[in-house]
Write an enzyme that holds these catalytic residues in place. Structure first.
Site, short mmCIF file in Angstrom:
data_model
loop_
_atom_site.label_atom_id
_atom_site.label_comp_id
_atom_site.label_asym_id
_atom_site.label_seq_id
_atom_site.Cartn_x
_atom_site.Cartn_y
_atom_site.Cartn_z
N LYS A 235 -12.54 0.15 4.05
CA LYS A 235 -12.24 -1.01 3.06
C LYS A 235 -13.63 -2.48 2.99
O LYS A 235 -14.86 -2.01 3.60
CB LYS A 235 -11.75 -2.06 2.26
N TYR B 238 1.23 -1.25 -0.37
CA TYR B 238 0.15 0.43 0.28
C TYR B 238 1.25 1.08 -0.07
O TYR B 238 1.81 1.38 1.07
CB TYR B 238 -0.91 -0.50 0.95
#
Ligand SMILES: *Cc1c(COP(=O)(O)O)cnc(C)c1O
Length: 395
Positions: free
Chosen positions: A210, A114
């Site tokens: 998420k 990420y």
């Protein structure tokens, strides 16, 4: 959790109600304990709590009943002892990593993690003299060579943007062999499709913003693992970095968990269909999806709605993005909405002093999150946008 009759973590998590009053008034949805502090009925209880003889909420930067309920469910879902809820995925990542590395240490990290985790390692951790060796997680020899003498192994699988799905069980074996603590970002698969603790990883991280949230309405994070490791994080970084999850956000995540398995299967099916169709499109040169034309590695039991693909040179990427009607341009993912993100913009991203940090994603890569809209409508949208963005060639 001990003696729980269910082997499946999802079944087990559904049993967790960690306080008698969690369903006060027989409310089917637990109340939000929206309180910053908790009072004590006696001096003796106050003293016993501060001495650590009694565990109970004092202040919501430490423990809060609504947050504890979420933490117990997340731990059960990840088939482990305990979890901590954080105010963001990055708070979970930074608090966890900073608990286990100190100046002079070296970390090992798989490629294409990420981007903000990468920037954390390349800026703040570098400033504190913590080195990072990046390795291809698919190359066991390179991983093993890098692990010797390292303090922490940071895994993400599948990886951000490039969607490289690693053999997490094999990576965990190598970490154990070299006595290196292993940590994995499991946001993509969610505990529905991957339970890394059962594959031998020590700690599991989530951006709960998420899939765990699933409704694009909060930013949150979590770490889960063995009791003694979670206790280390609770004592070393949590109180001082202070990025604790708040009760209302925990309540939203408890809401999200109720539909997590159903949502994951819907994202999986729609994304598989879309990835397959893109793979056959004449203006698409590659599709990065862990299950397209490949077998999933051991332990990855399904795929989610996020993957990327490469548009051919004949397609103008900004026009393609502008032409999409159902897909919206936006970061993050995991909710109802289908989203598009071109890697091109990450290359021009103005992230202050960190903007020079390039995490190495090729510029023609486009990332999609396949939401819960109709799969055929999404396909028509993609197809029409590609057609409308073909560069004119003289004939
Ligand atoms: C979004 C994301 C994060 C960061 O989480 P935040 O909740 O935005 O802080 C970490 N890892 C992955 C894989 C992500 O997609």
């Amino acid at each position: 959790m001990t003696g729980a009759p269910f082997a499946d973590p999802i079944d087990r998590a559904s049993l967790i109600v960690n306080r008698d009053d969690a369903h006060a008034y027989d409310a089917v949805v637990p109340p939000i304990v929206q309180s910053s502090l908790f009072t004590f009925p006696s001096y003796e209880e106050l003293e016993a709590t501060f001495k650590g003889e009694k565990v109970r909420p004092i202040y919501s930067r430490g423990l809060n009943p609504t947050v504890q309920q979420l933490e117990a469910k997340l731990a059960a879902l990840e088939a482990t002892d305990e979890a901590i809820g954080f105010a963001s995925g990055m708070a979970a990542i930074s608090s966890t990593v900073m608990t286990f590395v100190k100046p002079g240490d070296r970390m090992v990290c798989v490629r294409h993690i990420y981007p903000d985790a990468y920037r954390l390692f390349e800026t703040l951790l570098k400033r504190w003299n913590i080195a990072v060796t990046y390795v291809d997680g698919a190359d066991p020899e390179a991983v093993e060579a890098a692990l010797a003498g390292a303090a922490l192994f940071y895994i993400e699988s599948p990886t951000s943007w490039m969607m490289q799905a690693h053999d997490v069980a094999a990576l965990a074996v190598l970490a154990r062999k070299h006595q290196v603590l292993s940590v994995i970002d499991n946001s993509w698969a969610s505990p529905v499709f991957q339970q890394p603790i059962t594959l031998g990883v020590d700690l599991v991280l989530h951006s709960a913003s998420k899939y765990i949230c699933g409704h694009s309405d909060t930013v949150a994070g979590a770490v889960a693992g063995r009791a003694e490791l979670i206790a280390d994080i609770r004592s070393a970084t949590c109180p001082y970095l202070g990025g604790k999850l708040s009760p209302f956000e925990a309540w939203l995540l408890l809401r999200g968990l109720r539909t997590l398995p159903v949502r994951m299967r819907a994202h999986e099916a729609a994304a598989m269909t879309t990835a397959g169709r893109l793979g056959e499109h004449p203006h698409v040169t590659a599709v990065h999806h862990p299950a397209l034309g490949k077998r999933l590695p051991r332990g990855l039991q399904g795929t989610s709605g996020l993957f990327s693909f490469v548009l051919g040179n004949g397609v103008d990427i900004p026009t393609f993005c502008n032409q999409l009607r159902i897909f919206k341009m936006g970061v993050s993912w995991g909710g109802h909405e289908s989203l598009v993100m071109p890697a091109l913009v990450t290359l021009v991203q103005a992230a202050g002093p960190n903007s020079a940090v390039d995490f190495g994603v090729p510029e023609r890569v486009v990332r999609l999150h396949i939401g819960l809209e109709g799969v055929d409508a999404l396909w028509d949208d993609l197809n029409a946008a590609i057609r409308a963005s073909l560069k004119r060639t003289r004939s």
